[in-house]
Design an enzyme around this catalytic site. Structure first.
Site, PDB file in Angstrom:
ATOM      1  CG  HIS A 225      35.395  46.827   3.883  1.00 35.44           C
ATOM      2  ND1 HIS A 225      34.315  47.211   4.648  1.00 35.44           N
ATOM      3  CD2 HIS A 225      35.982  45.794   4.547  1.00 35.44           C
ATOM      4  CE1 HIS A 225      34.251  46.439   5.728  1.00 35.44           C
ATOM      5  NE2 HIS A 225      35.250  45.580   5.692  1.00 35.44           N
TER       6      HIS A 225
ATOM      7  CG  ASP B 233      31.493  45.580   3.398  1.00 31.31           C
ATOM      8  OD1 ASP B 233      31.465  46.654   2.773  1.00 31.31           O
ATOM      9  OD2 ASP B 233      31.292  45.504   4.624  1.00 31.31           O
TER      10      ASP B 233
ATOM     11  NE  ARG C 233      20.361  55.333   4.538  1.00 32.07           N
ATOM     12  CZ  ARG C 233      19.623  54.975   5.594  1.00 32.07           C
ATOM     13  NH1 ARG C 233      20.116  55.124   6.811  1.00 32.07           N
ATOM     14  NH2 ARG C 233      18.432  54.470   5.435  1.00 32.07           N
TER      15      ARG C 233
ATOM     16  CG  ASN D 210      38.994  56.828   1.832  1.00 29.47           C
ATOM     17  OD1 ASN D 210      40.023  56.367   1.340  1.00 29.47           O
ATOM     18  ND2 ASN D 210      38.522  56.440   3.010  1.00 29.47           N
TER      19      ASN D 210
ATOM     20  CG  LEU E  24      23.877  52.105  -2.108  1.00 24.05           C
ATOM     21  CD1 LEU E  24      25.167  52.382  -2.866  1.00 24.05           C
ATOM     22  CD2 LEU E  24      22.856  53.220  -2.354  1.00 24.05           C
TER      23      LEU E  24
HETATM   24  C1  GRF Z   1      36.906  54.439   5.678  1.00 28.14           C
HETATM   25  O1  GRF Z   1      37.599  53.697   6.643  1.00 28.14           O
HETATM   26  C2  GRF Z   1      36.373  53.537   4.610  1.00 28.14           C
HETATM   27  O2  GRF Z   1      37.190  52.430   4.367  1.00 28.14           O
HETATM   28  C3  GRF Z   1      35.053  53.089   5.182  1.00 28.14           C
HETATM   29  O3  GRF Z   1      34.553  54.215   5.847  1.00 28.14           O
HETATM   30  C4  GRF Z   1      35.627  55.065   6.240  1.00 28.14           C
HETATM   31  C5  GRF Z   1      35.362  56.414   5.655  1.00 28.14           C
HETATM   32  O4  GRF Z   1      36.305  57.370   6.076  1.00 28.14           O
HETATM   33  N1  GRF Z   1      34.186  52.603   4.157  1.00 28.14           N
HETATM   34  P1  GRF Z   1      36.353  58.793   5.373  1.00 28.14           P
HETATM   35  O5  GRF Z   1      34.952  59.411   5.517  1.00 28.14           O
HETATM   36  O6  GRF Z   1      36.717  58.596   3.944  1.00 28.14           O
HETATM   37  O7  GRF Z   1      37.386  59.561   6.127  1.00 28.14           O
END
Ligand code: GRF
Length: 222
Positions: free
Chosen positions: A117, A153, A99, A22, A101
């Site tokens: 998420h 979340d 982690r 991401n 928060l």
């Molecule tokens: C993703 O599926 C995101 O939705 C979740 O953790 C994962 C992180 O993947 N919170 P990356 O490290 O961005 O590849």
């Protein structure tokens, strides 16, 4: 958050713990000349996070703030805030940051802290999301970018994408299809915020000037 018109770009900090795909989608978006945000700093809580290599390869500033080096969560989070403030970050993006928060940090960054998420929140909060989606027999899942609130979340939803679940899906295949959408909606959410089109109203987000796709999805269709 003020609009970042006239060429100024919103400065974001990205917090990671691992793979960083991401983060990569945000890096790629910020390479576009007309994208209204830039990455000021990538912070990992572990030196082995692969996302750090992605950031370095893109010439983005990185910092490791190892939570195990701090006596308390509070001290760790103070170090996070200091680093983010020192690099001028106006919006913090959690991208696979593993982690929890605590309230003081969330309050310090209220409406300036977002998370991605891999489910359609408020369904399937927490971990092992795709396993639980499949076990439940949900026909649709997806992903959500939301403002962070103290509960896990939880928080006002900025953007969601919907992904169908197929009978022969396993968690890895489903995760891969959801991830494709994650990489679309995280840069989109940051862009909407940078353009000051996002307004938080209580538990909800209102988006100015969003086109409507008035279609219903049915799975299975036959
Ligand atoms: C993703 O599926 C995101 O939705 C979740 O953790 C994962 C992180 O993947 N919170 P990356 O490290 O961005 O590849």
């Amino acid at each position: 958050m003020a609009a970042v018109g006239s060429g100024r770009r919103l400065r974001i900090g990205v917090l990671i713990s691992g793979r960083g795909s991401n983060l990569q989608s945000l890096i790629d978006a910020t390479k576009q000349a007309d994208y209204p945000a830039e990455i000021g700093l990538v912070i990992a809580n572990t030196a082995g996070a692969y996302g750090l290599e992605r950031a370095r390869a893109a010439g983005v500033a990185t910092q490791v703030i190892d939570h195990t080096a701090y006596a308390s969560r509070g001290a760790f989070e103070t170090a996070l805030s200091e680093a983010l403030n020192a690099s001028g970050c106006e919006l913090v993006c959690l991208a696979g940051f593993m982690r929890l928060l605590t309230e003081p940090f969330v309050e310090a960054w209220w409406d300036r802290l977002i998370n991605i998420h891999p489910s359609l929140l408020p369904a399937f909060r927490g971990l092992q999301v795709h396993e639980r989606v499949i076990a439940y027999g949900a026909r649709f899942t997806g992903c959500t970018v939301h403002f962070v609130r103290p509960a896990m979340d939880d928080g006002p939803i900025v953007v969601q994408a919907v992904v169908p679940v197929f009978d022969d899906d396993d968690p890895d295949r489903l995760a891969a299809r959801v991830l494709i959408e994650e990489h679309r909606i995280y840069p989109l959410a940051v862009r909407l915020i940078a353009e000051a089109r996002v307004r938080v109203e209580g538990a909800r987000v209102r988006i100015a000037g969003a086109p409507r796709d008035d279609v219903s999805l049915i799975n299975p269709r036959a």
